[in-house]
Enzyme design. Structure first.
Site, short mmCIF file in Angstrom:
data_model
loop_
_atom_site.label_atom_id
_atom_site.label_comp_id
_atom_site.label_asym_id
_atom_site.label_seq_id
_atom_site.Cartn_x
_atom_site.Cartn_y
_atom_site.Cartn_z
N GLU A 1 -68.04 9.14 54.71
CA GLU A 1 -69.34 9.83 54.55
C GLU A 1 -70.37 9.28 55.53
O GLU A 1 -71.18 10.03 56.07
CB GLU A 1 -69.83 9.67 53.12
CG GLU A 1 -68.97 10.44 52.11
CD GLU A 1 -69.39 10.18 50.70
OE1 GLU A 1 -69.05 9.09 50.17
OE2 GLU A 1 -70.06 11.03 50.10
N GLU B 1 -62.30 9.40 46.32
CA GLU B 1 -63.12 9.10 45.14
C GLU B 1 -62.55 9.69 43.86
O GLU B 1 -62.63 9.09 42.79
CB GLU B 1 -64.55 9.63 45.34
CG GLU B 1 -65.39 8.79 46.28
CD GLU B 1 -65.23 9.19 47.73
OE1 GLU B 1 -64.22 9.83 48.06
OE2 GLU B 1 -66.10 8.83 48.53
C1 LIG Z 1 -79.82 2.98 39.66
C2 LIG Z 1 -78.41 3.37 40.05
C3 LIG Z 1 -78.35 4.76 40.69
C4 LIG Z 1 -76.94 5.13 41.09
C5 LIG Z 1 -76.94 6.27 42.11
C6 LIG Z 1 -75.63 6.31 42.83
C7 LIG Z 1 -75.82 6.72 44.28
C8 LIG Z 1 -74.56 6.63 45.04
C9 LIG Z 1 -74.29 5.22 45.53
C10 LIG Z 1 -72.86 5.01 45.78
C11 LIG Z 1 -72.30 6.04 46.73
C12 LIG Z 1 -70.81 6.00 46.75
C13 LIG Z 1 -70.23 6.45 48.01
C14 LIG Z 1 -68.77 6.83 48.00
O1 LIG Z 1 -68.67 8.24 47.92
C15 LIG Z 1 -67.95 6.22 46.90
C16 LIG Z 1 -66.77 5.48 47.43
O2 LIG Z 1 -66.64 5.20 48.60
S1 LIG Z 1 -65.59 4.99 46.26
C17 LIG Z 1 -64.39 4.05 47.21
C18 LIG Z 1 -63.57 4.93 48.10
N1 LIG Z 1 -62.54 4.15 48.78
C19 LIG Z 1 -61.28 4.01 48.27
O3 LIG Z 1 -60.95 4.54 47.25
C20 LIG Z 1 -60.30 3.16 49.07
C21 LIG Z 1 -59.56 2.19 48.12
N2 LIG Z 1 -58.71 1.30 48.89
C22 LIG Z 1 -57.51 1.71 49.39
O4 LIG Z 1 -57.10 2.84 49.31
C23 LIG Z 1 -56.71 0.66 50.11
O5 LIG Z 1 -57.17 -0.59 49.69
C24 LIG Z 1 -56.84 0.73 51.65
C25 LIG Z 1 -58.29 0.72 52.05
C26 LIG Z 1 -56.13 1.97 52.17
C27 LIG Z 1 -56.15 -0.53 52.22
O6 LIG Z 1 -54.83 -0.60 51.68
P1 LIG Z 1 -53.97 -1.92 51.91
O7 LIG Z 1 -54.01 -2.29 53.34
O8 LIG Z 1 -52.67 -1.69 51.22
O9 LIG Z 1 -54.74 -3.08 51.15
P2 LIG Z 1 -55.01 -3.23 49.57
O10 LIG Z 1 -55.07 -1.92 48.91
O11 LIG Z 1 -54.11 -4.27 49.03
O12 LIG Z 1 -56.49 -3.82 49.59
C28 LIG Z 1 -56.71 -5.09 50.23
C29 LIG Z 1 -57.83 -5.75 49.46
O13 LIG Z 1 -59.03 -4.97 49.67
C30 LIG Z 1 -59.56 -4.57 48.42
N3 LIG Z 1 -60.18 -3.25 48.58
C31 LIG Z 1 -59.61 -2.17 49.12
N4 LIG Z 1 -60.49 -1.13 49.12
C32 LIG Z 1 -61.64 -1.62 48.56
C33 LIG Z 1 -62.92 -1.05 48.28
N5 LIG Z 1 -63.23 0.22 48.60
N6 LIG Z 1 -63.86 -1.83 47.70
C34 LIG Z 1 -63.57 -3.13 47.38
N7 LIG Z 1 -62.38 -3.75 47.63
C35 LIG Z 1 -61.44 -2.97 48.22
C36 LIG Z 1 -58.37 -4.53 47.48
O14 LIG Z 1 -58.79 -4.64 46.15
C37 LIG Z 1 -57.59 -5.74 47.95
O15 LIG Z 1 -58.23 -6.88 47.42
P3 LIG Z 1 -57.34 -8.19 47.02
O16 LIG Z 1 -56.32 -7.70 46.05
O17 LIG Z 1 -56.74 -8.64 48.33
O18 LIG Z 1 -58.34 -9.12 46.43
#
Ligand SMILES: CCCCCCCCCCCCC[C@H](O)CC(=O)SCCNC(=O)CCNC(=O)[C@H](O)C(C)(C)COP(=O)(O)OP(=O)(O)OC[C@H]1O[C@@H](n2cnc3c(N)ncnc32)[C@H](O)[C@@H]1OP(=O)(O)O
Length: 696
Positions: free
Chosen positions: A116, A136
């Protein structure tokens, strides 16, 4: 070394500011990153020496999206104010409406909020293997940074989401030049939120939205986020992009607090937690390479295992007992690879390379230098014991001896062996790595590494009949059989369970697996868990009537090529025969139950057995069993897995319901000690045990 988190800005002599996100390992948009971005964009827009801006990510990844840990914190505390109120300020005011052109240089991945942010830029340059996506929905929320307000939400250059694809080495230089070209009017200065050239008439849009709502109802009846997407898109179409972004933020806030989001975020982290095995992954061991693996048995499972290994570039020796079976096994592997090619999941070239790593044999000569042997023959204890005795003499000392058994006690298979052995069980997305007291930490680590190499999710479990998943779910089919013998319609049972969220009801699942398998292992389970089993003659009667399941076109359903399974009403005579034999209908009359009671009478005994699995320490943590139930039994991930769901329903409610059912229908429903203790003490089932009794 502490990981470097922050946002940096470097201004080149060309007047282009490069703003870089750094938050290893995936550059997730944590709070310091979001505030850092706001600060740098404000600074860049004010400085007179800056003509244009490039946004990129450090370490070969643009951004994996918003920091999902924040969701977990919000769920733990219930404090929604932990979510940043940033959509309009960051995405609209500082990026979309920036006076200076902004180009995203995308490498590796741009997911969720990461994509985004790239979409809020005025152009996007990507490296060839960049992954773009909006995952998401898999977390129970919707994109909250305006993704749905841009009229192109599909990936790739073809739809305008990416303006140019360049080799990684040219990504930054091309992005800088692109940004300058926009600043100098040589390229269009396009603000996505203002673009409506791809939006049709309102009536056309409304018709599409109506059809999409119907589709969402069909494919995701139990999840709110799919329907919410359509609402925010409609808001943007009818009232404009800015209103749409505001609506997204409002809906996002509601969805973050939904049970679905809580469940899906739990599963996200639970699946990653399975990689953490105490005294295995935290003691400095390194996994040993598995260069050559032997598979004994080229049937459905053996050929599947061989295929997965070949695709991970592992040399495979496939052994069978005669040339016909061997040829069949090799043909099955070829068919598996061909199917992947025809589905576009594998290139023909890679399929050929994989097949070149396969060698079929009829004896053990090739076993002298294998790193691992996986036995995948029929579930016959004596045959398995004989095989392992034979190969133990031939294989090298470091070789891991493994079985694909999904049921049999590993100590029984290995009782005639002197060597230490470990046994990964069922190979699907889930890989249960079953350890006995003889299995070394090194072997477990090797198997976890191999499991990931063949794109599975390894879960380390203890040794018992059925291990974690099949043990937990043996009451699933038996509860359904009890209901049918109590007079409930079997096709209704399947419909209710699929409405709850499992892909197949217990009877259709039995047809798919084949009823012969169920009969083969029934006595093994009865010996181990007989005091709490419901013994139904229905399966035997079904098989006796010539109905083995999908494998021969008839079970509880009729299976015809090209059409959906049809309930076979003629099977009801077999059901009647079973009801006569069990004679459990009160007063000979069918019981009357609600749909909710059907779910409870089938899944609460499963929860009860899951409690025994936790109590015996068959899994390291409750969330491992959640992951195993989702990946191994297709328990709906949006309910969080079997234990997470049970804690949502409430241990006390489940305990009281089972107690009443056991008073009416007997020991099959008798609450376990673990469940009773937790229910009486107001504890969650997922809370770790104080005592250390374990099968690990
Ligand atoms: C007053 C309050 C008002 C509220 C108003 C709200 C307004 C809006 C504000 C928020 C806006 C949101 C914006 C957005 O639209 C929302 C999002 O972005 S949701 C997240 C979307 N992303 C994902 O779903 C990706 C998830 N991750 C993956 O698919 C995979 O991890 C990867 C990126 C493809 C990588 O895969 P791999 O190489 O296999 O690695 P791992 O999966 O093992 O991950 C390694 C390590 O990283 C951690 N991790 C991965 N992604 C995230 C993440 N997005 N956030 C945090 N951490 C992440 C994962 O947990 C692993 O950690 P470890 O196990 O090593 O500790």
């Amino acid at each position: 070394m502490a990981k470097k988190i922050g946002v940096t800005m470097e201004v080149g002599n060309d007047g282009v500011a490069v703003i870089t996100i750094s938050n290893p390992p995936v550059n997730s948009l944590a709070s310091p990153i979001i505030s850092g971005l706001k600060e740098k964009f404000q600074d860049a827009n004010q400085r007179s020496d800056i003509k244009a801006i490039v946004l990129t990510g450090n370490g070969g990844r643009f951004s994996g999206g918003f920091d999902i840990n924040v969701f977990q914190q919000v769920h733990k505390t219930g404090d929604i104010s932990l979510m940043p109120e940033v959509s309009i300020d960051l995405v609209c005011n500082l990026m979309e409406d920036s006076r200076k052109p902004l180009v995203a240089a995308v490498e590796g991945l741009a997911l969720g909020g990461g994509l985004e942010l790239a979409m809020a830029c005025h152009a996007r340059v990507a490296a060839p293997k960049a992954q773009l996506g909006l995952p998401e929905l898999t977390l129970g929320v919707i994109p909250g940074f305006g993704a749905f307000q841009v009229d192109i939400v599909r990936g790739g250059q073809k739809f305008g989401l990416v303006d140019a694809l360049v080799p990684s080495g040219e990504l930054l230089s091309t992005s800088r030049k692109w940004a300058l070209d926009i600043a100098l009017g040589r390229k269009p200065f396009l603000r996505s939120l203002h673009r409506t050239d791809k939006i049709g008439s309102l009536s056309e849009a409304r018709a599409i939205l109506k059809d999409t709502r119907q589709l969402a109802k069909k494919i995701a009846p139990n999840m709110p986020q799919h329907h919410a997407c359509i609402d925010v898109i409609e808001e943007g179409i009818v009232h404009g992009g800015y209103s749409g972004v505001l609506k997204e933020a409002e809906v996002f806030k509601q969805l973050v607090m939904s049970d679905t989001a809580k469940a899906l975020v739990h599963v996200f982290f639970a699946q990653r937690a399975t990689s953490k095995v105490p005294n295995v992954t935290d003691v400095g061991l390194k996994p040993r390479p598995m260069k050559k693996v032997a598979v004994i048995g080229g049937g459905l499972m053996g050929s599947g295992i061989a295929t997965a290994l070949l695709l991970s570039n592992t040399r495979v020796v496939l052994k069978e007992i005669n040339p016909d079976y061997l040829q069949k096994g090799i043909k099955s592997v070829e068919a598996n690879l061909k199917s992947l090619v025809s589905r576009g999941k594998l290139t023909q070239d890679k399929a050929g390379k994989a097949l070149s790593l396969l060698k079929g044999v009829l004896d053990y000569a090739e076993f002298k230098d294998v790193d691992m042997v996986i036995e995948a023959v029929i579930e016959n204890i004596q045959l398995k014991q004989k095989i392992f005795k034979e190969i133990e003499e031939i294989c090298p000392p470091h070789c891991i001896l493994a079985s694909n058994t999904s049921t049999i006690d590993l100590n029984v298979i290995g009782e005639k062996l002197t060597q230490k052995i470990a046994f990964p069980a069922h190979i699907m997305t889930l890989l249960e790595i079953v350890r006995t007291e003889n299995t070394s930490a090194q072997v477990i680590l090797d198997l976890m590494s191999l499991g990931k190499a063949i794109k599975k999710v390894p879960v380390v479990v203890g040794n018992c009949i059925g291990f974690a998943v099949n043990r937990t779910f043996f009451p699933y089919t038996q509860g359904a059989h009890m209901l049918v013998n109590l007079g409930v319609d079997l096709f209704r049972v399947d419909r209710v369970i699929t409405s709850f969220g499992l892909p197949l009801g217990p009877f259709q699942l039995g047809d798919l697996a084949g009823h012969g398998i169920g009969m083969a292992v029934k006595e093994i389970y009865a010996k181990a868990y007989g005091n709490r089993m419901f013994r139904s003659p229905l399966t035997e009667l079904l098989v006796k009537s010539g109905r083995n399941g999908k494998i021969n076109g008839r079970g509880y359903y009729i299976y015809e090529k090209g059409s959906k399974p049809k309930p076979d009403s003629s099977v009801l005579s077999v059901v009647e025969e079973s009801r006569k034999l069990t004679n459990i209908m009160p007063g000979g009359k069918p019981i009357s139950v609600t749909d909710k009671e059907i779910v409870e009478m089938i899944l609460f005994p499963v929860v009860n057995e899951a409690c025994r699995v936790l109590d015996e320490g068959v899994v390291i943590r409750a969330s491992d069993l959640d992951v195993a139930s989702v990946l191994g039994m297709s328990f709906p991930s949006y309910r969080g897995g079997i234990i997470f769901w049970a804690d949502t329903v409430g241990p006390k409610y489940i305990y009281e319901k089972l107690k009443r059912l056991s008073e009416t229908y007997g020991g099959f429903f008798k609450p376990s000690r673990y469940l009773e203790e937790r229910a009486m003490n107001g504890m969650r089932l997922s809370e770790p045990k104080a005592s250390s009794r374990s099968r690990m």
